[in-house]
Scaffold this active site. Structure first.
Site, short mmCIF file in Angstrom:
data_model
loop_
_atom_site.label_atom_id
_atom_site.label_comp_id
_atom_site.label_asym_id
_atom_site.label_seq_id
_atom_site.Cartn_x
_atom_site.Cartn_y
_atom_site.Cartn_z
N ARG A 129 51.84 14.53 6.39
CA ARG A 129 50.21 14.80 6.24
C ARG A 129 49.65 14.73 7.85
NH1 ARG A 129 51.33 10.94 2.53
NH2 ARG A 129 51.85 11.97 0.25
N LYS A 151 43.11 27.17 13.53
CA LYS A 151 43.64 27.98 12.48
C LYS A 151 45.16 27.71 12.73
CE LYS A 151 39.80 31.07 11.26
NZ LYS A 151 39.36 32.49 11.14
N GLU A 208 40.75 41.16 22.41
CA GLU A 208 39.87 39.97 21.91
C GLU A 208 38.83 39.66 22.68
OE1 GLU A 208 40.26 38.86 18.95
OE2 GLU A 208 42.37 39.06 18.44
N LYS A 254 34.34 31.00 22.34
CA LYS A 254 35.05 30.50 21.26
C LYS A 254 34.70 28.98 20.76
CE LYS A 254 38.39 30.82 17.99
NZ LYS A 254 39.69 31.26 17.67
N GLU A 264 34.73 27.94 9.18
CA GLU A 264 34.45 29.18 8.69
C GLU A 264 33.96 29.24 7.18
OE1 GLU A 264 37.24 32.40 9.68
OE2 GLU A 264 36.79 33.45 8.24
N ARG A 272 31.48 31.36 12.60
CA ARG A 272 32.90 32.00 12.87
C ARG A 272 33.59 33.16 12.24
NH1 ARG A 272 37.59 27.36 13.64
NH2 ARG A 272 39.20 28.93 14.28
N ASN A 276 35.56 37.55 13.16
CA ASN A 276 36.56 38.54 12.69
C ASN A 276 36.20 39.95 12.59
OD1 ASN A 276 38.18 36.42 11.49
ND2 ASN A 276 36.62 36.06 9.76
N HIS A 279 38.74 42.64 12.49
CA HIS A 279 40.05 42.30 11.76
C HIS A 279 40.45 42.73 10.57
CE1 HIS A 279 39.90 40.10 15.49
NE2 HIS A 279 41.09 39.47 15.24
N HIS A 283 43.74 44.29 10.20
CA HIS A 283 44.74 43.97 9.43
C HIS A 283 45.07 44.87 8.39
CE1 HIS A 283 43.84 39.28 10.11
NE2 HIS A 283 44.47 39.79 11.01
N HIS A 304 48.89 43.18 17.84
CA HIS A 304 47.70 42.73 16.90
C HIS A 304 46.24 43.27 17.74
CE1 HIS A 304 44.86 40.31 14.80
NE2 HIS A 304 44.36 39.77 16.07
N1 GLY Z 1 40.46 34.14 15.20
C1 GLY Z 1 39.18 33.88 14.57
C2 GLY Z 1 38.97 32.62 14.59
O1 GLY Z 1 39.60 31.70 15.12
O2 GLY Z 1 38.21 31.96 13.80
#
Ligand code: GLY
Length: 401
Positions: A129, A151, A208, A254, A264, A272, A276, A279, A283, A304
């Site tokens: 956990r 993430k 990025e 960031k 997010e 947040r 994206n 993306h 994607h 990517h």
């Molecule tokens: N890569 C986008 C984020 O970390 O929210």
């Protein structure tokens, strides 16, 4: 890279989940004191998930530092590809960590790019956990983006009814569909290791950084885009001092976005989700295995960052149809991407219908509409929940080589 380059310590302000990010030449050396502190509160081993592409000297340095801090070191190597970022690898890592007797205070250390960071982070989030994780990104892309913000997760392979045609009958990967937010206890971005990257990996990371520039004004980092443009020749030449400063400036953006919107929050029209940008379009094409940045099959699949570059161009052109954003925003983006050597068009794209279907399988799709991030002006983007079909198609048509 040599010494004497930019060095800094930033903080992700998240209260009790807050943590430091150390950026600079030789920064990895600082891990020993952090591991000593963990040893003092009972840690006895470190589970190190290592990208097999990381240079040996860098791995050796980490192992030596962990041992000096009194920890037994268990290494789990991963050769990172998107198709390795699956439940099978996650299961293997869990089986290995469990066999070592890893306790709740023992750290996981991710030494590698985004794939290693995401998998190791999710092992840390879920094993017993939750155990501490230290992110040590070794690619530009993971330094400026994936290692910060917690993430974690893996791609889900699907087939049968839910399969989106892949053109080659292979399983479809739904990127990052399974995962958790699990903040690291420390991030160490040692820019010396970036020397080991090839040009394509460097360019992928720069995609990025450019993405951050495209949202920078809207998130209070007004100077970033102009700073990158001013220093673009040095950035392309991968000048040590400039790259260290580039990493720190991007990490700073960031960190502040994550501090304001840790998970997010989809009810917010910003935060947040703006990260994206590029993306959802990206994607949709990233997992089409035969695409390459120059139509040279030996360079397939897209990396990517290449998919994100194409996705950003598509979003700019789609936004011209949706909201009338000035074409100069997309023109400036294309100029930047081309100077860096990133693609602005790609051959071999499937029909728009299939591409939009792929977008709707992206985890950022909402129940009955596709959410995209569209630019609204220079350095500004916004969340759009109801992008009309013609704007999505115009986006894909703009990058169709
Ligand atoms: N890569 C986008 C984020 O970390 O929210």
């Amino acid at each position: 890279m040599s010494g004497g380059v930019h060095e800094g310590r930033l903080r992700v302000e998240l209260g009790e989940r807050g943590y430091d990010i150390v950026v600079g030449s030789g920064a990895l050396g600082g891990i020993e004191s952090s591991l000593q502190e963990m040893h003092q509160v009972g840690a006895r081993r470190a589970f190190v998930v290592v990208d097999t592409g990381v240079p040996e000297w860098f791995v050796d340095q980490l192992v030596a530092d962990a041992k000096s801090a009194g920890l037994q070191v268990i290494i789990a190597p991963i050769t990172p590809t998107e198709s390795v970022k699956t439940i099978a690898t996650y299961q293997e890592l869990l089986t290995t960590i469990a066999s070592t007797g890893h306790s709740r205070v023992d750290p996981v250390i991710a030494l590698g790019g985004g794939i290693v960071g995401d998998l190791a982070g999710f092992v840390a989030a879920s094993y017993r956990r939750g155990v501490p994780v230290i992110q040590c990104p070794t690619t530009l892309l993971s330094m400026v983006d994936a290692s910060v913000g917690g993430k974690t997760g893996f791609n889900l392979e699907v087939s049968g009814e839910s399969q989106v045609p892949n053109g080659d009958g292979s399983m479809k990967l739904l990127k990052n569909l399974v995962g958790a937010f699990w903040q690291p206890s420390l991030v160490i971005a040692d820019v010396d290791v970036l020397d080991s990257l090839d040009d394509r990996q460097r360019r992928s990371g720069l995609a990025e950084c450019i993405k951050h520039g495209m949202i920078s004004v809207g998130v209070g980092h007004d100077g970033l885009l102009d700073w990158m443009i001013k220093h673009l020749d040095s950035i392309v030449a991968f000048d040590s001092a400039i790259i260290a400063e580039l990493v720190e400036r991007n990490v700073s953006l960031k960190a502040s976005v994550v501090a304001q919107d840790e998970r997010e929050d989809t009810s917010k029209q910003g935060g947040r989700m703006l990260l994206n940008f590029g993306h959802t379009f990206g994607h949709a094409i990233e997992t089409i295995g035969h695409l390459s940045p120059t139509a040279d099959p030996s360079l397939a699949p897209l990396h990517h960052g290449e998919a994100v570059a194409l996705g950003m161009v598509a979003a700019c052109r789609g936004a011209q149809v949706y909201g009338g954003v000035d074409s100069s925003v997309g023109d400036e983006l294309c100029t930047l991407l081309q100077r860096v050597g990133l693609p602005v068009g790609v051959e071999g794209l499937p029909a728009n219908e299939e591409l939009v279907e792929r977008m709707s399988h992206d985890k950022k799709a909402t129940a009955d509409s596709i959410r995209v991030i569209f630019p609204t002006g220079r350095g500004r983007c916004a969340v759009v929940d109801d992008a009309p079909m013609e704007s999505l198609e115009a986006g894909f048509d703009a990058i169709r080589g």
